[in-house]
Structure formats: structure tokens, C-alpha cells
Motif scaffolding. Structure first.
Motif, short mmCIF file in Angstrom:
data_model
loop_
_atom_site.label_atom_id
_atom_site.label_comp_id
_atom_site.label_asym_id
_atom_site.label_seq_id
_atom_site.Cartn_x
_atom_site.Cartn_y
_atom_site.Cartn_z
N ASN A 61 42.23 52.29 41.45
CA ASN A 61 43.13 52.48 40.30
C ASN A 61 43.42 53.94 39.99
N HIS A 97 48.20 53.55 36.50
CA HIS A 97 47.92 52.12 36.46
C HIS A 97 47.54 51.69 35.04
N THR A 136 42.53 47.84 42.21
CA THR A 136 43.80 47.14 41.98
C THR A 136 43.75 45.67 42.40
N GLU A 191 50.00 42.70 38.44
CA GLU A 191 50.26 44.13 38.59
C GLU A 191 51.67 44.45 38.07
#
Ligand SMILES: [Zn+2]
Ligand SMILES: [Zn+2]
Length: 275
Positions: A216, A220, A237, A246
Motif C-alpha cells: 500500500n 491508497h 493491496t 480497490e
């Protein structure tokens, strides 16, 4: 003056030490990155993710509630130590092999990443959000001091990971080492502060390289604060990718922020200069 029994004195002394241990981690990490952003301010200005700035009111709320969170974390640390004394939690503070410390730290980080993702999604449920997680989202433009800015309810939910993890591993016969827990805690606060920096720390290409894109970035989590119901993950992620949460423009936004180099800033001026 009331004469307090020695056991109470001992309890108060240990409690203060635990509070200090939990609070100084937050102050050191958030303080360090604040100073670093001031020292490298021209670089930081180029890498700012949002145009909006956090207000003085934001900083005051974030620091005050983060200090309250540190006390709640300390109470949970105390609970974990109590469970150890009762023999329910196995924690080794003596010598241990380096390899053991490495894999135990990694295990704890992976377990916390999964715990955080699902806990975070649960707190976003409309029945829970107001009472628990709204406080953290008052910071629309995060700062290093947002890291522990939680309501008391959220702080308890966040803190419960350690006693629950320790109880689970102890039940399975695994004794965690003190150093692995210590490293996990430092990794947690450093990654947490980086996620709230407001300034992208990672270099261009990070989200496009298969060796780094699962890690990340600041963009993010910043997108989670600025636009809501996406990017719930903390360290990696993959949960957001597996669960389809996402942010659709995550990579695009990251590329935009990291493309702002000093050279790129100078180029349009050269182009517009008369021949
Ligand atoms: Zn959230
Ligand atoms: Zn946050």
C-alpha cells in the motif's frame, strides 16, 4: 493523606509505563514524519495528494483523540500481560532465534492486515459507522497525526487484535516472542503514519512494478479518506483486489502525483518560452 497499599502503587507504576510505551510510539513516529516533511518541504509540496489542507481544528482533534487511543491501547497491553500471568497467553521474553522473530513478525503483520480489512469494512456498515468510525473520517485530508485518531469504540476494536491474536496462537501452542510483538507494533505505527502523510512517499512506478504493487502507498489510504467506500486495506493491496473494493482510479491518481517532478514542473515553462 490516604496510605495506598504497595500492590496499588506497583499497579499504577506498571500502568504508567505501559501508557508511556504505547504513547511514545505515536509521538515519535508522527513527530519524525512531521519534521521530515518540513525539512523537505519543496519536495513535499510537489507530492501533496490533495489540494485541500488540514485545519488547526483537524490537528487538535487528531492529537487529542490519538492520545486517548494510546491510553486505550495501553489498557489492552495490560490486559494481554494479565492473560500471560494467568497462563492463557504464551509470550517469551527470554532469548530466541532470529529466524523465529522474523517469521513471527511476518505472521503477525499478515494476520493484522486481514483483521484490519474486515474490521474496517464492518465499521463502515451504516449501523456501526456513526458510533465507531465517523470520528476517524472527520479527517478528510489526513496528516501524520491522524494515525490514532479514533473514537473510543474504534480504539477498543483496533486494540483487540493483539489479545485475540495472542490467545489464538497460545491455544495452538505457539509462544510468541516479545521482540516479534515489539517489531510488529513499530511496523504498525510507521505504516499507519505513512498512510496518513498526505504526501506520496513512494517513487513513481511503484504501482506498476509487480514486486512492489501489492504494498500500500499513501495515495491508497488517502483516497479512502477523500472518497469513502473503497481502499479498506492497511498494509497490502491484495484484500481490496480480491474483494473488488480497490478505488477504480487508484493507480491513475498515484501516477499523477508521482509524475510531478521538479523537471516536469520546469518543462511547460520551457515549451511556452518564445523561440
Ligand atoms: Zn474508513
Ligand atoms: Zn485513516
Amino acid at each position: 493523606m490516604i496510605d495506598l497499599p504497595p500492590a496499588f502503587d506497583m499497579f499504577a507504576d506498571r500502568m504508567m509505563r505501559v501508557i508511556y510505551f504505547d504513547m511514545q510510539r505515536y509521538l515519535v513516529a508522527a513527530g519524525f514524519f512531521t519534521v521530515a516533511l518540513l525539512v523537505f518541504r519543496s519536495w513535499a509540496r510537489r507530492k501533496r495528494i490533495q489540494g485541500r489542507r488540514a485545519t488547526r481544528k483537524d490537528y487538535t482533534r487528531e492529537i487529542a483523540s490519538s492520545l486517548r487511543t494510546s491510553v486505550i491501547f495501553a489498557l489492552t497491553t495490560f490486559l494481554t500481560l494479565g492473560l500471560r500471568e494467568l497462563g492463557l497467553v504464551k509470550l517469551k521474553l527470554e532469548t530466541f532465534a532470529l529466524f523465529t522473530v522474523v517469521w513471527q513478525t511476518a505472521l503477525m503483520i499478515l494476520a493484522h492486515d486481514a483483521y484490519f480489512y474486515w474490521m474496517h469494512r464492518a465499521l463502515h456498515h451504516r449501523r456501526l459507522f456513526r458510533a465507531t468510525h465517523l470520528h476517524h473520517h472527520k479527517s478528510r485530508t489526513p496528516t501524520p497525526w491522524t494515525a490514532y485518531s479514533f473514537s473510543s469504540w474504534e480504539a477498543v476494536t483496533e486494540a483487540l487484535f493483539i489479545p485475540l491474536f495472542m490467545l489464538a496462537t497460545s491455544t495452538l501452542g505457539l509462544a510468541m516472542t516479545g521482540l516479534a510483538v515489539f517489531l510488529f507494533l513499530w511496523h504498525m505505527i510507521v505504516r499507519n503514519v505513512i498512510g496518513h502523510l498526505g504526501v506520496e512517499l513512494y517513487p513513481a512506478g511503484w504501482v506498476d512494478n509487480r514486486w512492489t504493487r501489492w504494498w500500500n502507498t499513501t495515495t491508497h489510504h488517502d483516497l479512502h479518506h477523500s472518497s469513502g467506500n473503497t481502499n479498506f486495506g492497511l498494509y497490502f493491496t491484495w484484500w481490496d483486489r480480491w474483494m473488488g473494493t480497490e478505488h477504480p482510479r487508484y493507480r491513475e491518481e498515484f501516477r499523477k502525483v508521482t509524475a510531478r517532478t521538479r523537471k516536469a514542473e520546469a518543462e511547460p515553462q520551457r515549451e511556452s518560452a518564445p523561440a
